[in-house]
Design a protein around this motif. Structure first.
Motif, PDB file in Angstrom:
ATOM      1  N   GLY A 129       0.796  -1.222   0.000  1.00 24.14           N
ATOM      2  CA  GLY A 129       0.000   0.000   0.000  1.00 24.14           C
ATOM      3  C   GLY A 129       0.826   1.267   0.000  1.00 24.14           C
ATOM      4  O   GLY A 129       0.458   2.258  -0.635  1.00 24.14           O
ATOM      5  N   VAL A 130       1.958   1.253   0.692  1.00 25.66           N
ATOM      6  CA  VAL A 130       2.718   2.500   0.834  1.00 25.66           C
ATOM      7  C   VAL A 130       3.297   2.962  -0.500  1.00 25.66           C
ATOM      8  O   VAL A 130       3.443   4.166  -0.736  1.00 25.66           O
ATOM      9  CB  VAL A 130       3.831   2.347   1.895  1.00 25.66           C
ATOM     10  CG1 VAL A 130       4.994   1.498   1.392  1.00 25.66           C
ATOM     11  CG2 VAL A 130       4.326   3.727   2.340  1.00 25.66           C
ATOM     12  N   LEU A 131       3.623   2.043  -1.404  1.00 22.25           N
ATOM     13  CA  LEU A 131       4.143   2.449  -2.704  1.00 22.25           C
ATOM     14  C   LEU A 131       3.086   3.158  -3.540  1.00 22.25           C
ATOM     15  O   LEU A 131       3.424   3.937  -4.441  1.00 22.25           O
ATOM     16  CB  LEU A 131       4.685   1.235  -3.468  1.00 22.25           C
ATOM     17  CG  LEU A 131       5.962   0.605  -2.908  1.00 22.25           C
ATOM     18  CD1 LEU A 131       6.473  -0.477  -3.849  1.00 22.25           C
ATOM     19  CD2 LEU A 131       7.043   1.659  -2.681  1.00 22.25           C
ATOM     20  N   ARG A 166       4.552   3.279  -7.423  1.00 18.22           N
ATOM     21  CA  ARG A 166       3.818   2.424  -8.358  1.00 18.22           C
ATOM     22  C   ARG A 166       2.806   3.332  -9.065  1.00 18.22           C
ATOM     23  O   ARG A 166       1.962   3.942  -8.414  1.00 18.22           O
ATOM     24  CB  ARG A 166       3.112   1.297  -7.624  1.00 18.22           C
ATOM     25  CG  ARG A 166       2.373   0.327  -8.550  1.00 18.22           C
ATOM     26  CD  ARG A 166       1.704  -0.811  -7.791  1.00 18.22           C
ATOM     27  NE  ARG A 166       2.661  -1.617  -7.048  1.00 18.22           N
ATOM     28  CZ  ARG A 166       2.687  -1.708  -5.725  1.00 18.22           C
ATOM     29  NH1 ARG A 166       1.804  -1.050  -4.993  1.00 18.22           N
ATOM     30  NH2 ARG A 166       3.594  -2.455  -5.126  1.00 18.22           N
ATOM     31  N   PRO A 167       2.856   3.449 -10.398  1.00 15.95           N
ATOM     32  CA  PRO A 167       2.017   4.429 -11.088  1.00 15.95           C
ATOM     33  C   PRO A 167       0.532   4.255 -10.777  1.00 15.95           C
ATOM     34  O   PRO A 167       0.003   3.137 -10.773  1.00 15.95           O
ATOM     35  CB  PRO A 167       2.309   4.160 -12.564  1.00 15.95           C
ATOM     36  CG  PRO A 167       3.681   3.574 -12.566  1.00 15.95           C
ATOM     37  CD  PRO A 167       3.767   2.732 -11.321  1.00 15.95           C
ATOM     38  N   ALA A 168      -0.139   5.374 -10.535  1.00 21.60           N
ATOM     39  CA  ALA A 168      -1.525   5.338 -10.062  1.00 21.60           C
ATOM     40  C   ALA A 168      -2.462   4.637 -11.041  1.00 21.60           C
ATOM     41  O   ALA A 168      -3.440   4.009 -10.623  1.00 21.60           O
ATOM     42  CB  ALA A 168      -2.024   6.752  -9.772  1.00 21.60           C
ATOM     43  N   HIS A 169      -2.178   4.738 -12.333  1.00 22.61           N
ATOM     44  CA  HIS A 169      -3.095   4.097 -13.289  1.00 22.61           C
ATOM     45  C   HIS A 169      -3.033   2.574 -13.189  1.00 22.61           C
ATOM     46  O   HIS A 169      -3.891   1.870 -13.749  1.00 22.61           O
ATOM     47  CB  HIS A 169      -2.796   4.563 -14.724  1.00 22.61           C
ATOM     48  CG  HIS A 169      -1.496   4.060 -15.279  1.00 22.61           C
ATOM     49  ND1 HIS A 169      -1.413   2.915 -16.038  1.00 22.61           N
ATOM     50  CD2 HIS A 169      -0.240   4.555 -15.206  1.00 22.61           C
ATOM     51  CE1 HIS A 169      -0.154   2.728 -16.406  1.00 22.61           C
ATOM     52  NE2 HIS A 169       0.580   3.704 -15.916  1.00 22.61           N
ATOM     53  N   LEU A 170      -2.041   2.056 -12.449  1.00 18.20           N
ATOM     54  CA  LEU A 170      -1.951   0.617 -12.227  1.00 18.20           C
ATOM     55  C   LEU A 170      -2.572   0.184 -10.902  1.00 18.20           C
ATOM     56  O   LEU A 170      -2.488  -0.975 -10.519  1.00 18.20           O
ATOM     57  CB  LEU A 170      -0.478   0.172 -12.265  1.00 18.20           C
ATOM     58  CG  LEU A 170       0.244   0.397 -13.597  1.00 18.20           C
ATOM     59  CD1 LEU A 170       1.710   0.046 -13.463  1.00 18.20           C
ATOM     60  CD2 LEU A 170      -0.396  -0.434 -14.706  1.00 18.20           C
ATOM     61  N   HIS A 171      -3.206   1.131 -10.206  1.00 18.27           N
ATOM     62  CA  HIS A 171      -3.819   0.809  -8.913  1.00 18.27           C
ATOM     63  C   HIS A 171      -5.254   0.311  -9.048  1.00 18.27           C
ATOM     64  O   HIS A 171      -5.854  -0.097  -8.058  1.00 18.27           O
ATOM     65  CB  HIS A 171      -3.823   2.043  -7.992  1.00 18.27           C
ATOM     66  CG  HIS A 171      -2.467   2.618  -7.746  1.00 18.27           C
ATOM     67  ND1 HIS A 171      -2.272   3.764  -6.999  1.00 18.27           N
ATOM     68  CD2 HIS A 171      -1.224   2.223  -8.143  1.00 18.27           C
ATOM     69  CE1 HIS A 171      -0.985   4.055  -6.957  1.00 18.27           C
ATOM     70  NE2 HIS A 171      -0.337   3.129  -7.649  1.00 18.27           N
ATOM     71  N   HIS A 391      15.060   5.889  -9.088  1.00 18.75           N
ATOM     72  CA  HIS A 391      14.794   4.519  -8.671  1.00 18.75           C
ATOM     73  C   HIS A 391      14.451   3.690  -9.893  1.00 18.75           C
ATOM     74  O   HIS A 391      13.956   4.200 -10.895  1.00 18.75           O
ATOM     75  CB  HIS A 391      13.628   4.475  -7.680  1.00 18.75           C
ATOM     76  CG  HIS A 391      12.344   4.963  -8.234  1.00 18.75           C
ATOM     77  ND1 HIS A 391      11.537   4.183  -9.014  1.00 18.75           N
ATOM     78  CD2 HIS A 391      11.719   6.159  -8.143  1.00 18.75           C
ATOM     79  CE1 HIS A 391      10.469   4.864  -9.369  1.00 18.75           C
ATOM     80  NE2 HIS A 391      10.555   6.061  -8.863  1.00 18.75           N
ATOM     81  N   PRO A 392      14.721   2.394  -9.850  1.00 19.05           N
ATOM     82  CA  PRO A 392      14.387   1.520 -10.973  1.00 19.05           C
ATOM     83  C   PRO A 392      12.885   1.325 -11.101  1.00 19.05           C
ATOM     84  O   PRO A 392      12.159   1.400 -10.125  1.00 19.05           O
ATOM     85  CB  PRO A 392      15.089   0.198 -10.611  1.00 19.05           C
ATOM     86  CG  PRO A 392      15.164   0.214  -9.117  1.00 19.05           C
ATOM     87  CD  PRO A 392      15.336   1.655  -8.729  1.00 19.05           C
ATOM     88  N   VAL A 393      12.433   1.089 -12.297  1.00 23.01           N
ATOM     89  CA  VAL A 393      11.019   0.841 -12.557  1.00 23.01           C
ATOM     90  C   VAL A 393      10.873  -0.559 -13.110  1.00 23.01           C
ATOM     91  O   VAL A 393      11.549  -0.920 -14.079  1.00 23.01           O
ATOM     92  CB  VAL A 393      10.449   1.873 -13.556  1.00 23.01           C
ATOM     93  CG1 VAL A 393       8.997   1.563 -13.859  1.00 23.01           C
ATOM     94  CG2 VAL A 393      10.590   3.284 -13.009  1.00 23.01           C
ATOM     95  N   GLY A 394      10.010  -1.363 -12.483  1.00 20.06           N
ATOM     96  CA  GLY A 394       9.869  -2.762 -12.849  1.00 20.06           C
ATOM     97  C   GLY A 394       8.936  -2.982 -14.021  1.00 20.06           C
ATOM     98  O   GLY A 394       8.378  -2.044 -14.599  1.00 20.06           O
ATOM     99  N   SER A 395       8.706  -4.232 -14.317  1.00 18.08           N
ATOM    100  CA  SER A 395       7.968  -4.590 -15.530  1.00 18.08           C
ATOM    101  C   SER A 395       6.512  -4.134 -15.491  1.00 18.08           C
ATOM    102  O   SER A 395       5.981  -3.667 -16.478  1.00 18.08           O
ATOM    103  CB  SER A 395       8.026  -6.118 -15.720  1.00 18.08           C
ATOM    104  OG  SER A 395       7.487  -6.783 -14.586  1.00 18.08           O
ATOM    105  N   LEU A 396       5.841  -4.290 -14.334  1.00 17.31           N
ATOM    106  CA  LEU A 396       4.447  -3.891 -14.271  1.00 17.31           C
ATOM    107  C   LEU A 396       4.312  -2.386 -14.412  1.00 17.31           C
ATOM    108  O   LEU A 396       3.389  -1.884 -15.026  1.00 17.31           O
ATOM    109  CB  LEU A 396       3.815  -4.348 -12.962  1.00 17.31           C
ATOM    110  CG  LEU A 396       2.321  -4.046 -12.797  1.00 17.31           C
ATOM    111  CD1 LEU A 396       1.522  -4.721 -13.898  1.00 17.31           C
ATOM    112  CD2 LEU A 396       1.827  -4.465 -11.435  1.00 17.31           C
ATOM    113  N   ALA A 397       5.273  -1.626 -13.880  1.00 15.90           N
ATOM    114  CA  ALA A 397       5.218  -0.174 -13.982  1.00 15.90           C
ATOM    115  C   ALA A 397       5.370   0.271 -15.439  1.00 15.90           C
ATOM    116  O   ALA A 397       4.900   1.342 -15.806  1.00 15.90           O
ATOM    117  CB  ALA A 397       6.311   0.451 -13.125  1.00 15.90           C
TER     118      ALA A 397
END
Length: 400
Positions: A129-131, A166-171, A391-397
């Motif tokens: 949740g915090v991300l 974590r980008p908001a559109h992925l929430h 910071h690095p951005v992962g695959s889902l982001a």
């Protein structure tokens, strides 16, 4: 020195009623107050609101007139406490400034709880949740710069970084994937119950705030961003409230609420930098000790157990507002690409996730994406407040 609130005695209930002069507290200085004093005020307001709302829900399910009358007496004092705490906030802050402060609370309170949580499954829930709250802070900071031409560093004072999470559109997940497994009331550490109740209350306050202030804006992008993040906050309340064991009786829940208020007032009294605000935390703690005693009596009578069977024998380490930059960067590097599936977490998008995103996006970019683009266009850049590096951005982001 240990502090066991079940053995302490506070102010008798008959001595807790305050008059208008006593309720008329001086608000904190918006220009010179410690940002974490404001965070403590916002957090404690959310705790008091939850206590009041829970008491109302209990009263609606309770057939005993005498108990309902006692709940009403305590609840009125809780309402006075909420008015004092809430009215510590200065009236000069704009809605967006308050929004950024709310998200600073969400980030640093949830990060601290995640660091301290002993249960691995519950810890993961807070880390997840915090991300998302971290990203909300970044989106609102860009809206603040674009609309009010001010920077969020004026509010967070460098204590909390402002950059993408974590980008908001992925929430936007299928609602069924927001429900977690609850802790087991029989064998879960008492501090875990307090953590769950605290973060649930804080997120509930944020959800309610956005529901009410979002329509106050004229700017279309502001209205739309509050709509989007307001929906995500509903997901967060579902996420956190589902951690609480639904098998707890009404009386056990009442006991946990009152114990948690004692815990947080004591924590904030121990860590507060403003002497006048500290005095309020101390006064309210002494009131809550009596509320806890009354709740303990109801628990013994109606639940048939001793409160010591449920509550910790002494207060845990104080809840502390402090920078969590290194911890959050570690989570950004390792967990940014998580989403949920059922009651667990996965790194890859799945069918329900895709279907929900397609339905809610409607083939358009989310307001949380457009606010960054709009700010780049108006200000020539996007707003960030970082102390070092990216910071690095992962695959889902990276998923579109």
């Amino acid at each position: 020195m240990t502090f066991d609130p079940l053995r302490e005695r506070g102010i008798p209930l008959d001595g807790q009623l305050r008059n208008w002069r006593e309720l008329n507290v001086t608000p904190i200085d918006p220009d010179h107050a410690d940002p974490y004093t404001r965070c403590r005020v916002i957090a404690m307001n959310g705790i008091e609101v939850e206590a009041i709302q829970f008491s109302h829900r209990l009263a609606r399910h309770c057939p005993d007139l005498e108990v309902r009358q006692q709940l009403a007496r305590v609840r009125y004092i809780e309402a006075q406490q909420q008015k004092v705490v809430g009215w510590l906030l200065p009236g000069v802050s704009s809605v967006l400034e308050m929004t950024i402060a709310y998200e600073q609370v969400a980030v640093d309170l949830t990060a601290w709880v995640a660091r301290m949580e002993p249960d691995a499954y519950l810890k993961q829930a807070y880390q997840f949740g915090v991300l998302e709250d971290f990203d909300h802070l970044y989106r609102y900071a860009n809206l603040y710069e674009m609309i009010e031409r001010r920077k969020a560093e004026k509010i967070v004072d460098g204590l909390t970084e402002v950059m993408p999470g974590r980008p908001a559109h992925l929430h936007h997940r299928d609602p069924m994937d927001n429900v977690r497994e609850p802790y087991n009331r029989e064998n879960t550490a008492p501090v875990s119950k307090l953590h769950a109740l605290t973060i649930m209350s804080a997120e509930q306050q944020t959800m309610n705030f956005y529901m009410n202030v979002g329509p106050m804006y004229m700017e279309p992008i502001a209205r739309q961003l509050y709509q989007e993040i307001g929906l995500i906050e509903e997901e967060h309340v579902t996420h956190y409230e589902s951690l609480v064991d639904p098998g707890e009786s009404w009386w056990e829940r009442l006991l946990n609420h009152e114990y948690n208020e004692c815990y947080l007032y004591h924590s904030f009294m121990e860590t507060e930098s403003d002497p006048k605000v500290r005095a309020i935390w101390e006064l309210h703690l002494n009131m809550e000790l009596e509320h806890l005693r009354l709740a303990a009596e109801l628990f013994k009578k109606h639940d048939g157990r001793d409160p010591e069977q449920v509550c910790a024998p002494e207060l845990p380490a104080p809840v502390t507002f402090e920078p969590n930059k290194a911890y959050l960067r570690e989570l950004l590097a390792t967990q940014i690409d998580y989403t949920t599936l059922g009651t667990g977490y996965v790194r890859a998008a799945h069918e329900r996730f895709e279907r929900m995103r397609e339905a809610i996006m409607g083939g358009e970019k989310a307001p949380s994406e457009r606010v960054i683009e709009d700010n780049r266009e108006r200000s020539g850049h996007e707003y960030r407040l970082q102390t070092e590096g990216e910071h690095p951005v992962g695959s889902l982001a990276d998923h579109r």
